[in-house]
Write an enzyme that holds these catalytic residues in place. Structure first.
Site, PDB file in Angstrom:
ATOM      1  N   LEU A  44       0.872  -1.166   0.000  1.00 31.25           N
ATOM      2  CA  LEU A  44       0.000   0.000   0.000  1.00 31.25           C
ATOM      3  C   LEU A  44       0.909   1.216   0.000  1.00 31.25           C
ATOM      4  CD1 LEU A  44      -2.804  -0.723   2.671  1.00 31.25           C
ATOM      5  CD2 LEU A  44      -3.037  -0.771   0.185  1.00 31.25           C
ATOM      6  N   ASP A  45       0.538   2.254  -0.728  1.00 34.43           N
ATOM      7  CA  ASP A  45       1.326   3.476  -0.700  1.00 34.43           C
ATOM      8  C   ASP A  45       1.418   4.010   0.725  1.00 34.43           C
ATOM      9  OD1 ASP A  45       1.456   3.292  -3.429  1.00 34.43           O
ATOM     10  OD2 ASP A  45       0.006   4.890  -3.818  1.00 34.43           O
ATOM     11  N   ARG A  46       2.474   4.740   1.002  1.00 28.90           N
ATOM     12  CA  ARG A  46       2.674   5.323   2.330  1.00 28.90           C
ATOM     13  C   ARG A  46       1.418   6.058   2.820  1.00 28.90           C
ATOM     14  NH1 ARG A  46       7.125   7.484   5.209  1.00 28.90           N
ATOM     15  NH2 ARG A  46       8.526   6.917   3.488  1.00 28.90           N
TER      16      ARG A  46
END
Length: 235
Positions: free
Chosen positions: A64-66
């Site tokens: 998952l993106d930051r």
């Protein structure tokens, strides 16, 4: 539903599902899943708290993106991680639903975005993507859940799993995700942050059993926008 706003240091309180093979946690926005070249705190720093008696800490089975919050699956040991990795690598095997608040929004109530994606740069360190006819096939289904205040609340279902797929698809369709500093009008480090949440996972992990379905509650950083789009009325 009460949002989970526990800090990353209380990672155990963010546990949504647990069995012998897999854990699903509600990853907070702003916490990277894996260490990067710039260093800093990552989810890896907190995974020992999720061993639950096993000799090794679990590992993330996908990314998952930051700045994306929500459901993240972890393999509890090497064999479990291998099974999960195989599931996530097979297009369409894992069901994923994201909630997004987008600027403006589509006129229709449901549809699909079929746009191939490619890297913007040949630099292997760059994760930035672009719509490109010669890129990898990329498909996203979307459905409007609510509208209000110039925003639209979307349920996004990625069929493929390209890097930044939902962010690029929404931006290229004329309704960028609110707070996106790369593909939208958001500013780095600004509030509100990226309004993208991994709402649900459906994992067909056991052949003779129904898929494991896990949902993550609405995060606090998206709550005002969701309420403005009818979230409270939607239950």
């Amino acid at each position: 539903m009460v949002p989970n706003d526990a800090p990353a240091t209380d990672i155990g309180t963010r546990l949504l599902y647990r069995d012998a093979l897999v854990l699903v946690i509600d990853k907070p926005a702003g916490l990277a899943v894996h260490p990067g070249p710039k260093g800093g705190e990552t989810l890896t720093d907190h995974l020992d708290a999720l061993r639950f008696g096993l000799p090794r800490r679990p590992e993330a089975a996908h990314r998952l993106d930051r700045d994306t919050s929500g459901c993240l699956a972890l393999g509890r040991h090497a064999k479990a991680l291998a099974r999960l990795n195989k599931l996530f690598a097979a297009s369409g095997s894992v069901g994923k639903t994201y909630w997004a608040l987008v600027e403006g929004g589509p006129e229709a109530d449901a549809g699909s975005i079929d746009l191939p994606l490619a890297r913007r740069s040949d630099d292997p360190r760059s994760w930035w993507m672009k719509a490109d006819p010669s890129g990898d096939p990329s498909l996203t289904h979307w459905r409007v859940l609510g509208r209000g205040g110039g925003l639209t609340w979307l349920a996004l279902t990625p069929v493929t799993g390209r890097t930044h797929q939902l962010r690029v698809h929404c931006a290229a369709s004329g309704f960028p995700i609110l707070g996106d500093p790369i593909y939208g009008s958001g500013q780095r480090g600004a509030t509100p942050s990226l309004q993208l949440h991994a709402r649900a996972l459906s994992l067909p992990l056991y052949p003779k059993k129904p898929p494991i379905v896990v949902e993550a509650p609405a995060p606090e950083h998206m709550r005002a926008g969701l309420l403005g789009c009818g979230y409270e009325a939607a239950g």
